[in-house]
Every structure is written in C-alpha cells, then in structure tokens.
Design a protein around this motif. Structure first.
Motif, PDB file in Angstrom:
ATOM      1  N   UNK A 130      32.944  38.199  37.024  1.00  0.00           N
ATOM      2  CA  UNK A 130      31.719  38.944  36.721  1.00  0.00           C
ATOM      3  C   UNK A 130      30.474  38.269  37.290  1.00  0.00           C
ATOM      4  N   UNK A 131      30.568  37.006  37.669  1.00  0.00           N
ATOM      5  CA  UNK A 131      29.417  36.286  38.222  1.00  0.00           C
ATOM      6  C   UNK A 131      29.402  36.261  39.746  1.00  0.00           C
ATOM      7  N   UNK A 132      30.389  36.889  40.375  1.00  0.00           N
ATOM      8  CA  UNK A 132      30.500  36.864  41.840  1.00  0.00           C
ATOM      9  C   UNK A 132      29.986  38.175  42.427  1.00  0.00           C
ATOM     10  N   UNK A 133      29.168  38.068  43.452  1.00  0.00           N
ATOM     11  CA  UNK A 133      28.641  39.269  44.116  1.00  0.00           C
ATOM     12  C   UNK A 133      29.146  39.388  45.555  1.00  0.00           C
ATOM     13  N   UNK A 134      30.144  38.614  45.926  1.00  0.00           N
ATOM     14  CA  UNK A 134      30.739  38.755  47.254  1.00  0.00           C
ATOM     15  C   UNK A 134      31.506  40.070  47.343  1.00  0.00           C
ATOM     16  N   UNK A 145      35.793  47.917  35.227  1.00  0.00           N
ATOM     17  CA  UNK A 145      34.594  48.165  34.421  1.00  0.00           C
ATOM     18  C   UNK A 145      33.385  47.438  35.008  1.00  0.00           C
ATOM     19  N   UNK A 146      33.584  46.198  35.429  1.00  0.00           N
ATOM     20  CA  UNK A 146      32.477  45.428  36.006  1.00  0.00           C
ATOM     21  C   UNK A 146      32.005  46.041  37.318  1.00  0.00           C
ATOM     22  N   UNK A 147      32.943  46.398  38.185  1.00  0.00           N
ATOM     23  CA  UNK A 147      32.564  46.987  39.476  1.00  0.00           C
ATOM     24  C   UNK A 147      31.831  48.307  39.287  1.00  0.00           C
ATOM     25  N   UNK A 148      32.288  49.124  38.341  1.00  0.00           N
ATOM     26  CA  UNK A 148      31.659  50.428  38.126  1.00  0.00           C
ATOM     27  C   UNK A 148      30.296  50.316  37.449  1.00  0.00           C
ATOM     28  N   UNK A 149      30.036  49.175  36.824  1.00  0.00           N
ATOM     29  CA  UNK A 149      28.744  48.988  36.157  1.00  0.00           C
ATOM     30  C   UNK A 149      27.664  48.500  37.120  1.00  0.00           C
ATOM     31  N   UNK A 197      34.232  50.688  50.208  1.00  0.00           N
ATOM     32  CA  UNK A 197      35.331  50.788  49.238  1.00  0.00           C
ATOM     33  C   UNK A 197      36.023  49.448  49.024  1.00  0.00           C
ATOM     34  N   UNK A 198      36.504  49.225  47.815  1.00  0.00           N
ATOM     35  CA  UNK A 198      37.349  48.082  47.506  1.00  0.00           C
ATOM     36  C   UNK A 198      38.532  48.596  46.688  1.00  0.00           C
ATOM     37  N   UNK A 199      39.724  48.261  47.131  1.00  0.00           N
ATOM     38  CA  UNK A 199      40.929  48.688  46.428  1.00  0.00           C
ATOM     39  C   UNK A 199      41.276  47.656  45.360  1.00  0.00           C
ATOM     40  N   UNK A 200      41.446  48.119  44.136  1.00  0.00           N
ATOM     41  CA  UNK A 200      41.821  47.248  43.021  1.00  0.00           C
ATOM     42  C   UNK A 200      43.241  47.605  42.622  1.00  0.00           C
ATOM     43  N   UNK A 201      44.131  46.608  42.673  1.00  0.00           N
ATOM     44  CA  UNK A 201      45.554  46.827  42.395  1.00  0.00           C
ATOM     45  C   UNK A 201      45.996  45.848  41.317  1.00  0.00           C
ATOM     46  N   UNK A 202      46.694  46.361  40.315  1.00  0.00           N
ATOM     47  CA  UNK A 202      47.233  45.480  39.283  1.00  0.00           C
ATOM     48  C   UNK A 202      48.730  45.270  39.467  1.00  0.00           C
ATOM     49  N   UNK A 203      49.118  43.990  39.431  1.00  0.00           N
ATOM     50  CA  UNK A 203      50.529  43.597  39.445  1.00  0.00           C
ATOM     51  C   UNK A 203      50.761  42.784  38.170  1.00  0.00           C
ATOM     52  N   UNK A 204      51.484  43.344  37.212  1.00  0.00           N
ATOM     53  CA  UNK A 204      51.701  42.630  35.948  1.00  0.00           C
ATOM     54  C   UNK A 204      52.532  41.377  36.167  1.00  0.00           C
ATOM     55  N   UNK A 205      51.977  40.236  35.770  1.00  0.00           N
ATOM     56  CA  UNK A 205      52.654  38.949  35.915  1.00  0.00           C
ATOM     57  C   UNK A 205      52.552  38.208  34.589  1.00  0.00           C
ATOM     58  N   UNK A 206      53.692  37.819  34.030  1.00  0.00           N
ATOM     59  CA  UNK A 206      53.661  37.030  32.801  1.00  0.00           C
ATOM     60  C   UNK A 206      53.011  35.679  33.068  1.00  0.00           C
ATOM     61  N   UNK A 261      40.162  52.900  43.490  1.00  0.00           N
ATOM     62  CA  UNK A 261      39.171  52.532  44.500  1.00  0.00           C
ATOM     63  C   UNK A 261      37.803  52.511  43.858  1.00  0.00           C
ATOM     64  N   UNK A 262      37.093  51.416  44.018  1.00  0.00           N
ATOM     65  CA  UNK A 262      35.702  51.309  43.575  1.00  0.00           C
ATOM     66  C   UNK A 262      34.811  51.156  44.808  1.00  0.00           C
ATOM     67  N   UNK A 263      33.507  51.213  44.601  1.00  0.00           N
ATOM     68  CA  UNK A 263      32.580  51.139  45.736  1.00  0.00           C
ATOM     69  C   UNK A 263      31.453  50.164  45.423  1.00  0.00           C
ATOM     70  N   UNK A 264      31.108  49.357  46.443  1.00  0.00           N
ATOM     71  CA  UNK A 264      30.019  48.402  46.285  1.00  0.00           C
ATOM     72  C   UNK A 264      28.675  49.074  46.511  1.00  0.00           C
TER      73      UNK A 264
END
Length: 227
Positions: free
Chosen positions: A132-136, A154-158, A166-175, A224-227
């Motif tokens: 949340x503190x990175x703007x790159x 949520x952070x990107x959309x706020x 565009x930035x693609x956000x992908x979740x891979x569940x990892x224990x 997909x979110x957008x900067x």
C-alpha cells in the motif's frame, strides 16, 4: 529425502509439467533467455517474508524485474506458540529480526527454519515492504492468498487513475509454509515465463490461465486494474 529437498523436488516436478518450452531451463537451474523488456512483476503475501520472498528470489534469478511486498499492518513471524507470534514494524530490517530471534531462542528458530528464511531474505533486500506504500507501476501482480488479492485490488481501485495503464492481478493460493512456498514460487515463475513469451498478453492471458488451472489443479483469480 529431507523436507526441504522434497519440497524442491515437488516444485521442479510440477514446474516441468507446465509451459513446455521452459522446463529444461528450470529443471537444471539455468536461466531462461528473456526478451529485451521483461515484465515488471510484483509478488505479494501478508508479511513479505516467506511466500513472496521465495518467489522474488526465483524470479530475480530468472531475469525478471521483480519486487515483493506484504499487505499486513505489521510483519508477523511464528513465535513459541500459535497465539504468541513475533510482531515487527515494516521498517524493521530482516537483519534486526534475525538478531532478535537469535537472541530469543536460537534453537527454536533454527529448527523451524525462520532464521534460515531471514538470512535468505536479507541477501535479497534490506527489509520487508508494504504494498500500500508503493507507487511504482507493474505489468503483473501475483498474490499468494485470496485475502491478500482482495487487499491489493481494493488498494489499486482506491487510487486516483493517472495513466490508465492496465495491471493484471492474479492470485495463486499458496499455503504459508516453506515447502509450499517453494512449490508455489516455481509455479509463479513458470506462469510469468509463459506470460512473458506471449505475443499479445491482453488477449492471451485468460486462455493461458485456464491451461495452468487444468495442468496444476489449482484455481486462479484474475482481474485487471488501471493506474
């Protein structure tokens, strides 16, 4: 076979089944040739300690432009009991955490692999970072559990849209254990390599993710979110 070696063996076995053009490079530890403009990749877990740092380590060795982050309010590491974690601020360096745990109980934190993990981490970067503190800007953000995925989206959309990139956000569940982190990191690496080598990422990524779901037996979340 020790647990660490077994985890790496499983990771290599699964990696070899995916993205056939790259399995030889992964299996023998050789770096796969990258295009001239590698994807800007971020890997995110909760505390920027285990899962995201294992993937950061492997992706960096494969030539990716990669950063790693956590989304939690604090960094948490296992303590002497499940209800007694070690809690640190994100400004605390990996070296400071290492020395703190070494002082508290060297035997415990050597046995459970935390000191080894922190030693690995401090060789990659000085301290954990909070997403949340990175703007790159990134092309691809990979998260390691659904809760973290939701926090990243949520952070990107706020944020106020500026470039509409565009930035693609992908979740891979990892224990969140050492063996699964190794397995998940190789899976993330294979996915990034396959995406990197697509001719049209925007149009091919959904089909590619579907193939990975079928081959790996894991479900991926994607938006997909957008900067």
């Amino acid at each position: 076979m020790t647990s660490g070696h077994r985890g790496r063996h499983l990771a290599l076995t699964e990696a070899a089944r995916l993205c056939g053009s790259t399995e030889a490079g992964v299996a023998d530890g050789a770096a796969v040739a990258m295009p001239s403009s590698p994807l800007r990749v971020a890997v995110v877990c909760s505390s920027n300690q285990n899962r995201s740092m294992e993937a950061h380590n492997i992706l960096s060795k494969r030539g990716f432009s990669v950063r790693s982050f956590g989304t939690g309010t604090h960094v948490k590491l296992p303590g002497p009991a499940p209800d007694k974690p070690n809690v640190y601020d994100f400004k605390t360096t990996y070296d400071q955490m290492y020395n703190d745990l070494l002082r508290k109980d060297k035997e415990l934190y050597t046995q459970n692999g935390i000191l080894h993990m922190l030693d690995r981490n401090k060789r990659i970067k000085p301290r954990p970072e909070r997403f949340q503190n990175c703007r790159d800007l990134f092309d691809l953000i990979l998260t390691c559990e659904e809760r973290v995925y939701d926090q990243v989206v949520e952070d990107l959309n706020s944020r106020e849209q500026e470039t509409c990139q565009p930035v693609h956000v992908i979740n891979v569940d990892i224990q969140d254990n050492h063996e699964e982190a190794t397995l998940g990191a190789f899976l993330i690496c294979e996915l990034c390599q396959c995406i990197q080598h697509t001719e049209d990422m925007e149009n091919e990524i959904d089909e590619l993710l579907q193939e990975f779901e079928e081959k790996s037996g894991r479900a991926f979340l994607h938006t997909v979110c957008f900067y």
